[in-house]
Structures are given as structure tokens and as C-alpha cells.
Design a protein around this motif. Structure first.
Motif, short mmCIF file in Angstrom:
data_model
loop_
_atom_site.label_atom_id
_atom_site.label_comp_id
_atom_site.label_asym_id
_atom_site.label_seq_id
_atom_site.Cartn_x
_atom_site.Cartn_y
_atom_site.Cartn_z
N GLU A 103 -5.34 20.96 19.51
CA GLU A 103 -4.10 20.44 20.08
C GLU A 103 -3.89 20.90 21.53
O GLU A 103 -3.51 20.11 22.39
CB GLU A 103 -2.91 20.86 19.20
N ASP A 129 6.30 12.05 18.14
CA ASP A 129 5.58 12.92 17.21
C ASP A 129 6.36 13.05 15.91
O ASP A 129 7.53 13.44 15.90
CB ASP A 129 5.38 14.31 17.85
N GLU A 133 -0.71 7.56 24.81
CA GLU A 133 -0.72 7.65 23.35
C GLU A 133 -1.77 6.70 22.75
O GLU A 133 -2.54 7.09 21.86
CB GLU A 133 0.67 7.31 22.80
N ALA A 175 7.40 6.96 13.87
CA ALA A 175 7.57 8.30 14.46
C ALA A 175 8.59 9.13 13.67
O ALA A 175 8.34 10.28 13.35
CB ALA A 175 7.95 8.17 15.93
N ASP A 196 7.65 16.58 15.14
CA ASP A 196 8.76 16.93 16.03
C ASP A 196 10.04 16.25 15.55
O ASP A 196 11.13 16.84 15.52
CB ASP A 196 8.41 16.51 17.46
#
Length: 1014
Positions: free
Chosen positions: A973, A71, A1000, A170, A74
Motif C-alpha cells: 500500500e 475507499d 483510480e 465505495a 475508509d
């Protein structure tokens, strides 16, 4: 090779010169655990041990953590220090540092080229930048010759990389595309239109650099600047309308203004500053970035930044709400909205550090008692010039006497406004940072605002009220005229004359139909007062309904549609519901009562106004919605109210927001400008209306539409000169296109790109000016130019010309008619696989070589489009077909196969695509579940096919049920997390490994396939 020599190598040389350590592709590969991994493992391990004082085993565990982190947000949080982990021998989590922001020299900065990442479809980005072994920037280099079309190929490749090798993106901060001369950057996942240049090298100047490439890469990639961008200038903002999360990287003016202000706070010098960032250029985000850097200040140490309190003030409740939502949407730490005076005072008096309060200036009215320790407060004041009214600025200063004060404004400060300059600006400085109207238009942050004055006899000069009254009210009985005069002649008296309102309403509707309706833009009508709002509403409703009836709509439906298209927004008065013996007054009050929108109805109307294709299409206002109302879809403002200075600048800026939407064929159409149609005569006296400002601050606030007429003549002349230079004059579109292809193939490709650029400019200026009568002299040439551009792009690039898809509706309709009439449609128009004539080109018998070449060109463009669309739906299923198309084209262009052979290869490829599209039926599966099966086959290669098939059907059912019960699931989400759990359970039940990767990829497909209607 030219891309390496002209773009890639110069970029590498610049990066190495500024401190990046070059790694060969082989050396970079040796540092990765596997070719499908993207982190330079030994570099990261060494950095983790050095920065955290930890052992090898802990560093290895952290690497394993990060290697599976997918993510982007993140990653961003962890890179900024929001990462902790239980270390060996400890009983609680410890913070883990991935980057030392305060001491750049303690980090490792590497750059490598041709960075191959293994995946189902391996990809090889040109240049990748690593900090401590973590890939943060991807650079795509393209030949300068191809930069004229915003380097479409580079953007296409970045998009392809993000889709096919997501691991590399990412941890990504942003991407860069460059041709060695022009350089653009954009946030991870950004469409091409959001990539932008970085023109200002503050605090250095252009003269400090040998060329633009050196300047641009220093601005974005100089190690300490990159760390600053990463630490403070990237946010993830949730769109309140859609729930989608958008990653945003600052623009150069935001970076510059924030750092100027932070420097002042850090040094304690001056303790104030005035920032003008023109409306629509992201002023609210500038305030977010400033608050973020003041709050976290990861890159610098200063006692004044230890843990500051930040107070963000606006001058209106709706702006307070807007700023608050922006702060919260961007995830800024602990913003608190103070809804009352008591709450604000309690929060301020409570003391403590690290607060972020959001409130309005009015909460300080009457406050004279200084709070203790106000030196630790930093006050950011939005629309700061208005805070000086009614002594509010004095009350604020008295309450927080030692605070830092930074004033923000979306409009320039009047040269006569001594109070604002005194409160927020140091002597002789003016603005701490200025990003003016011209800057924003030049950068594409806003669109230019054009004005056109309508009939002179409709405008009203206040100095001639008596003369105008006699002209407009000549037919009134003497007693009525005298009665009006006794009440006092005002501009509003003239403006509301029923015949004037009727004529202007008719003109508004005709203009709206021509300028707004083809692409479903919206407009505001600004009337002189509340009464004129309802008068315009009645007149417009009548005009629109009558026109709809002419178009064969029945009377009742026409009236209902006209009513729905209009909404009035104005404040209520206590007089509205009072009875009156005067029939006209009673009728007017009844109308004001009938069309008034309460808070909820107004909110709904504003929300619907922002939606393309929804009613209302015209908002009629007098005071409301002239400030702080952002609706990018608004294209035109019909102005029938005398506005001056700040009020004028605020009002017209409702039209300056950029707006891009997808047409029915997928093309992106951009709003070319904002338009002000002036009925009152403001623009006849523009200098007078803006005389309180410095001339250079407002020089191009409004641009006369006559400027575009001159631009059109100039664009036409340049296009014609290049057309003549290439010997294309006098040819029909088809002959000219193939002649241009021969010129490009003969090593004169740059001539084609010049003509392509000049042709696009000519057509764009023509479209921007339409429907102005000045375009009529150029219409025939535009038709030729547009058809030529489509054909030449097919012939030279073996691809579809996307230009026609970006034309406005009114232009596109005209050009399509031209293509049809001239018989070019069979050559230009591309067909889909389902078209019954699609296979006609495969019949090569009794065709000349010229006809075969033309058929090959058309098939190349058709199949590139077909496969591009299929890959967008499911790359795992259709990626190989896209690559086969490109390979056939490459072999043809290199002379390895003839046109007939290429057509035969295309025929075989078409059959394979059709077989793949029908394969789901043979297995008894629906198309979407079959696409999920293809994703799983590519990843779980060792799993039995029967198990994969059963699992794919079950997973398809999960997402189909989600779409049926929660149509907006793609934006939810928490709900998506439950779906992931269900998918994981299905995969585990069927013994299928690689569950995280499959989840994913499947979710990425399902969000688009099942959630497309959300």
C-alpha cells in the motif's frame, strides 16, 4: 418482465413493509447532484444537520468530502464514527455523525429500483438501499428459473457493476442476489463462492414470516439489524501470506452468538456462556466480532459496556499467536499480546479501562490473589475445555473472581466434562450457542469428512495384541521375539513392523496419486510415534522414487524429488544424539536427527505445504500439527495412530477446510470433501472412540464413504428420470442438446433447468467418489452427461458451459478424451481469436440452416468468452465489444436476424476486435500503455490526443519499472501511494484533468496487468 414480477417487486414490497421508504427512479435521480453521483444529497444534508446540529454550509462541505471518497474501508470507518472535520468558527476538528446507530428512528431509510448510474458504461442495478442518503446495499434480482446455477448471471452483473460504477460501491456494506425464493449475500468485491444464505432468523423463527424472501430480507435489511451489521460485523482482514486485504461480513451463527453474549454482558445476567462453533467455521472471527461489539457497542447503551477490559486467552502459544494475528489483521483497537507472566500481571493490575489483552491460560498457573475491579473484565477463552486441566481454570477464577467468562470451543464438550459446563455454562443450558458439524457442512462453511478403512489385516485391535504379534512376527528368531515380549508388547510394536510400514506406504502412495495429485492437493500421514514417523518417511521415499524411475526419471533425480515431497514434523528428544551400541537404535536416532526440523525450518515447511504446487506434498507427523494447523489444501489424512474423542475430532478437522482454486483455463475447482484413510482401525470402533460425547453432537463427524455410493445411485436415478421425461433417452449428445434447446424455446425452460441441475449433481457425486470402484458402472453415462451439458448450454444460453472447468483433473481428463473420441470436439471446444480455424464459421456458402444455426451458437459462445476475458483485462478498452456480442445474440433470439446474418455481424465484430488489439502498434506503443491511453481517452475527452498518448507512455513506464524492481508492488500500500503521486505529477504536467478518476482506473488496470506475476 418476469424478473420484476417474481423477484424485484416482491423484494421491494417486503422492504417497504419493514420500514424502507420507496423512491421512484425519477425521485431518486432528482435527489442526486448528477446522474454519475450516487448519494441522495438533500437526504444526507438534512441528516447531517439533524444529527450534528450544524449549518447548511458545513453540511454541504461534508457532502463534498464524502462524494469523492472512494475507499471502502475508509467509508466503513467514517460510517462507524471515525470521522471528524473543522466546522465553521471552530479551531479544532469535531466528530461528525453520519448515522445514529443507537436510535434507528432518527435515520432515513430509502429504497429505490432501477438506479441508473452514468459512467463510461452506464449500469442500472435493480434495487439500492440508502441510509441517510448513502447507498449501503445493492440487490440484484433474477428470475427464479435461472437460480439453479447459483444465479451466475446475478453474480456476473454485481461484478460488472462493481467494475463499471465503482462510486456506488465505495460506501457499500454488502450485496444481495435473490430470485424471490433463494437469497444470498456477500461482502463488497466477494467472488460468487463466498456468497452465502442467512437461514436462521434468530431471535425470531421461520414461522414468523410468510415466505423465505421475507425472512431473508428481514435478517439482512431490517433497519436496526442492518445498522448492527454495519457497526460491528464487518472487518477488513489482511492475509499474512499475500498482504491482500479481504473484506469479511459475519455469517449468521457469528451474529447470533455475539449478540447472545453481548446481551448477557449488557444486562449483567449470568456473566458466562459456552459457545461451540465447529472447527473451520470461523471461530476466531466470532471472537473478533464479539470483542469489536463489546469494545464499540455502537447500537446500545449499558453501564457494563461503558469501557470494558477484554482478556482473550488460548491454551497454546501457537494458538495465542494465531488469535493475536487475527485480531491485529482485522484492525481491532489496541490488542496487546502479553508474552510473559510479568507483562500480563502488570497490565491487569495497572487497571484502567478499555484494554484488550491476548495471552495464554498458563500465565495464571499458581495465581490465587484476586485483582481489584475484576467485574469490569470480560474473559474470552479459546478451546475452553482444555483450560480445566491442572487446576488452570481454578487459578483463573481466583485471579478474576467477578469477571464475565465466555468459553469458545471448536469441538463439542464431552457429556462427562462437568468442570467445563460448570465454569462456562449456566445450569441446564449446555451451549449458549451451538454451530455444529452438520450445520457447517450444510452451509458450505466446511466440507464433509469421509472415511474409508483400508485392509482389515492392517488394523490393530489392542485387545488382540498377542495374536497380532504372533501373526506379524512369526518369522523372527525365537530369541528376538522373546526380547520384544520382555520389553512389553504395545500397539506401537505392531504398528512399526517393517513389512506393515512398507505395505501401507505403498498403499498411501497409490491412493495419493489417484486422489490428491490430479489437482495438487496435499496430505498428512499420522504415525503412532516419532520412530514411526521416520520409518514411514524412509518407506515412502523409496516407494515414490521407484515409481518416478518407472516414469523415466533418472535415479538421482527421483530420489531428490521424493525427498522434497516429504517433510517430517515432530518434537526433539535428548536421546536423539546419544550414541548406542545397538545398530538399529543408532540408525534410528541418526534418522531422527537428520529429519528433525527446527522452529524456522518447520515454519517454512508448513508455509510451503499450504501452497499449491510446492513441496512438501506430504507431512508426516505423530503429535504436532494435529490441532491448530490450518491448511485448506489438505485433502487427505492417512491415519495410523489410535486417536479418541477430542484428539480424533481435532485431528480429522485438518481436512475439513473449504478450498477453491482456479484451473489453468480459469475455472474454479472446489475441494469436495476431506478424507480419512484409516489403517489403524479407529473407524471400525467409531462409536467407542466418540462415546464421551452426546450422540447428536458427533453423529456426522465422520461419514462412511459408502454413503457416497448410495448418493451416486440416487443422483443417477433422478437424472435418468428427467432425461427420459424430456424424451432424450437413446439420443447421442449432440441430438439431445438441440432437442433440449427446442424444448426450452417452446416455453418449457424449467424442464431444461431441472435436467441441468440433476445432471450437475450426478457428475459431482461421481467426481467426489472417484476413484472408488463403485463409479465404474456409471462412467459411460457420466461421459455422455458432461458432453451433453456443454453442448446444451451453448445451444440454449449461447454461452460457454462453465461446468467442465470446475471438474477435478482426473474427471476432466476422462471427459476430454471422450469428447475427442466421439468427434464432438469440433462442436464443443471453443477457440480463441488466434486460432487459425476461428474464421471457419464465417463461411456460410453451401451450408444447411441446421449447420448455420450450429455455427452461430458456437460463435456466440466463443465471442462471449473472448470479450469477457478482454473486458476483465481492460473494461475501458473492450467493454463496447462485449455489449455488441450480446446485442447480436438478442436480435437472433428475437427472430430479427437469421443465423447467416448473425454470423456476418460476428465477422465484422471480430475484425474490429482484432483491429483494436493491433492499434497500439500503429501508434508505436506497447500494449499495456495503449490500454492506459484508452482509459484516459474515455475520461479526459477534451484533452488533446497527443498529450494523452505521451502521458500514457510515461505512466506505463512508471508501472513497468515498479513491476521490475518490486514484483509484489500490487500488495504494498505504501509503495502504491508513491506510484499514485508519480501518476498525478505526469497528468498535471500534461494538463490532463480528472486526475483522481484517471488514477483510480489506471491503478485498477495496472495492478492486474503489471502486477499479475506478483
Amino acid at each position: 418482465m418476469s424478473e420484476y414480477r417474481l423477484a424485484e417487486k416482491p423484494a421491494l414490497d417486503v422492504l417497504v413493509a419493514m420500514g424502507w421508504q420507496a423512491l421512484s427512479p425519477a425521485a431518486a435521480l432528482a435527489m442526486r447532484a448528477e446522474e454519475n453521483r450516487v448519494i441522495l444529497k438533500p437526504v444526507l444534508i438534512a441528516a447531517l444537520r439533524d444529527l450534528n446540529g450544524i449549518g447548511e454550509a458545513d453540511a454541504e462541505a461534508i457532502y463534498a468530502d464524502l462524494a469523492t471518497l472512494s475507499d471502502n474501508e475508509d467509508w466503513q470507518r467514517k460510517l462507524r464514527g471515525g470521522y471528524s472535520r473543522r466546522l465553521t468558527g471552530e479551531n479544532r476538528d469535531s466528530p461528525i455523525t453520519l448515522i445514529d446507530f443507537k436510535h434507528p428512528a432518527r435515520n432515513q431509510f430509502h429504497v429505490t429500483r432501477q438506479f441508473r448510474v452514468a459512467a463510461q458504461r452506464p449500469r442500472i442495478p435493480d434495487v439500492v438501499l440508502f441510509v441517510n442518503g448513502i447507498p449501503l446495499v445493492v440487490i440484484e434480482a433474477k428470475s427464479p428459473l435461472k437460480a439453479t446455477a447459483r444465479a451466475e448471471e446475478a453474480f456476473e452483473q454485481i461484478k460488472q457493476y462493481e467494475r463499471d460504477i465503482p462510486r456506488l460501491f465505495a460506501p457499500n456494506a454488502f450485496n444481495i442476489v435473490t430470485d424471490g425464493m433463494a437469497t444470498l449475500y456477500g461482502a463488497t468485491g466477494s467472488p460468487a463462492q463466498f456468497y452465502a444464505p442467512w437461514p436462521d432468523a434468530w431471535p425470531r423463527t421461520r414461522a414468523d414470516f410468510p415466505d423465505d424472501l421475507s425472512k431473508d430480507l428481514w435478517c439482512l435489511c431490517e433497519p436496526s439489524r442492518l445498522l448492527d451489521l454495519l457497526a460491528h460485523f464487518i472487518v477488513f482482514e489482511v492475509d499474512p501470506e499475500t498482504g491482500r486485504k479481504n473484506k469479511k461480513v459475519c455469517r449468521y451463527q457469528q451474529f447470533r452468538a455475539v449478540n447472545k453474549a453481548v446481551q448477557r454482558v449488557a444486562t449483567g445476567e449470568h456473566r458466562k456462556g459456552l459457545i461451540w462453533h465447529t472447527q473451520g467455521s470461523g471461530k476466531s472471527l466470532t471472537m473478533v466480532f464479539l470483542a469489536l461489539k463489546l469494545k464499540t457497542h455502537l447500537t446500545l447503551d449499558a453501564p457494563s459496556l461503558a469501557n470494558p477490559n477484554i482478556l482473550v486467552l488460548t491454551d497454546r502459544i501457537d494458538l495465542d499467536d494465531q488469535i493475536s494475528k487475527t485480531f491485529v489483521a482485522c484492525g481491532l483497537p489496541n490488542p496487546t499480546q502479553c508474552a510473559s507472566v510479568a507483562a500480563l500481571r502488570e497490565a491487569v493490575n495497572r487497571g484502567g479501562n478499555g484494554q484488550i489483552l491476548l495471552s495464554t491460560i498458563f500465565k495464571f498457573a499458581g495465581s490465587k490473589e484476586a485483582i481489584p475491579n475484576s467485574a469490569n473484565w470480560i474473559v474470552l477463552v479459546d478451546e475452553c475445555h482444555r483450560t480445566q486441566e491442572k487446576d488452570l481454570g481454578a487459578f483463573l477464577q481466583a485471579t478474576l473472581p467477578d469477571a464475565h467468562f465466555y468459553g469458545f470451543t471448536g469441538t463439542p464438550i464431552k457429556s462427562t466434562d462437568k468442570d467445563t459446563y460448570a465454569r462456562f455454562s449456566i445450569a441446564g443450558e449446555g451451549y449458549l450457542d451451538k454451530y455444529g458439524i452438520d450445520d457447517a457442512v450444510r452451509d458450505g462453511a466446511t466440507v464433509p469428512i469421509l472415511y474409508e478403512g483400508r485392509k482389515a489385516d492392517w488394523s490393530i485391535n489392542e485387545a488382540e495384541i498377542d495374536i497380532l504379534f504372533d501373526r506379524w512376527f512369526v518369522d523372527l528368531p525365537d530369541d528376538k521375539r522373546e526380547e520384544l515380549k520382555r520389553k512389553g508388547l504395545t500397539l506401537a510394536t505392531i504398528a512399526k513392523h517393517p513389512e506393515r510400514v512398507r505395505l501401507i506406504a505403498l498403499d498411501i502412495w497409490e491412493h495419493f496419486k489417484a486422489v490428491c495429485q490430479p489437482d495438487r492437493y496435499k496430505a498428512q500421514v499420522v504415525a503412532v510415534d516419532r520412530e514411526s514417523v521416520v520409518l514411514y518417511r524412509a518407506a515412502l521415499a523409496k516407494v515414490i522414487a521407484a515409481d518416478l524411475v518407472k516414469g523415466s526419471m533418472d535415479n538421482e533425480a527421483a530420489r531428490a524429488k521424493a525427498d522434497a515431497m516429504l517433510a517430517c514434523v515432530y518434537s526433539k528428544s535428548q536421546e536423539d544424539n546419544k550414541p548406542s551400541e545397538n545398530a538399529e537404535v543408532a540408525a534410528l536416532r541418526a534418522e531422527l536427527e537428520a529429519h528433525y526440523l527446527d522452529a524456522e525450518a518447520e515454519k517454512a515447511a508448513k508455509k510451503a505445504f499450504k501452497i499449491r504446487g510446492a513441496d512438501p506434498q506430504l507431512l508426516i507427523v505423530c503429535d504436532k500439527l494435529l490441532t491448530g494447523f490450518d491448511a485448506p489444501i489438505e485433502h487427505v489424512m492417512y491415519l495410523d495412530k489410535p486417536l479418541k474423542e477430542h484428539n480424533l475430532l481435532q485431528a480429522i478437522a485438518r481436512t475439513n477446510r473449504t478450498h477453491t482454486f482456479k484451473g489453468e483455463d480459469g475455472g474454479e475447482i472446489a475441494k469436495p470433501n476431506g478424507r480419512i484413510v484409516d489403517y489403524i482401525g479407529v473407524t471400525n470402533h467409531l462409536d467407542e472412540a466418540l462415546k464421551s460425547y452426546r450422540a447428536d453432537d458427533v453423529e456426522n463427524a465422520l461419514r462412511d464413504i459408502a454413503i457416497l455410493r448410495n448418493d451416486l445411485k440416487e443422483a443417477h436415478a433422478r437424472y435418468r428420470a428427467q432425461k427420459r421425461a424430456m424424451g432424450l433417452e437413446g439420443m447421442d449428445e449432440k441430438a439431445a442438446a438441440y432437442t433440449a434447446a427446442a424444448i426450452a424455446a417452446d416455453g418449457r425452460e424449467d424442464e431444461w433447468f431441472d435436467l441441468q441441475r440433476l445432471t450437475r449433481t450426478f457428475i459431482k457425486v461421481y467426481a467426489d467418489l472417484s476413484p472408488d470402484p463403485a463409479i465404474l458402472d456409471f462412467t459411460a453415462e457420466v461421459k455422455w452427461a458432461a458432453a451433453f451439458l456443454r453442448l446444451a448450454t451453448q445451444a440454449i444460453a449461447k454461452d460457454e458451459s462453465l461446468d467442465h472447468r470446475s471438474y477435478s483433473g482426473k474427471i476432466r481428463d476422462m471427459l476430454e478424451a471422450h469428447v475427442h473420441v466421439t468427434g464432438l470436439s469440433t462442436t464443443i471446444r471453443l477457440r480463441n481469436l488466434t486460432d487459425p480455424n476461428f474464421a471457419d464459421d464465417f463461411d456460410t456458402e453451401e451450408r444447411s440452416e441446421e449447420e448455420l444455426q450450429e455455427a452461430f451458437v458456437r460463435k456466440s459462445a466463443e465471442l462471449r468468452r473472448v470479450t469477457r476475458e478482454l473486458v476483465d483485462k481492460n473494461p475501458a478498452q473492450y467493454g463496447r465489444f462485449s455489449e455488441r456480442v450480446l446485442e447480436i445474440i438478442r436480435r437472433f433470439e428475437q427472430g430479427q436476424i437469421a443465423a447467416a446474418d448473425g454470423l456476418a455481424d460476428f465477422e465484422g465484430l471480430t475484425g474490429d476486435i482484432q483491429a483494436e488489439q493491433g492499434a497500439h502498434a500503429e501508434l508505436g506503443m506497447d500494449e499495456k500503455a495503449f490500454s492506459i491511453l484508452r482509459i484516459m481517452e474515455a475520461i479526459a475527452t477534451d484533452t488533446a490526443h497527443d498529450a494523452l498518448q505521451v502521458a500514457a507512455i510515461a505512466i506505463g513506464s512508471v508501472y513497468a519499472d515498479a513491476a521490475a524492481t518490486q514484483p509484489a508492488f500490487a500488495h504494498m500500500e505504501a509503495y502504491l501511494r508513491t506510484l499514485r503521486q508519480q501518476v498525478r505529477r505526469i497528468l498535471t504536467e500534461h494538463g490532463i484533468g480528472e486526475t483522481k478518476t484517471i488514477r483510480e482506473k489506471v491503478e485498477e488496470f495496472a495492478v492486474n496487468a503489471y502486477g499479475a506475476g506478483a
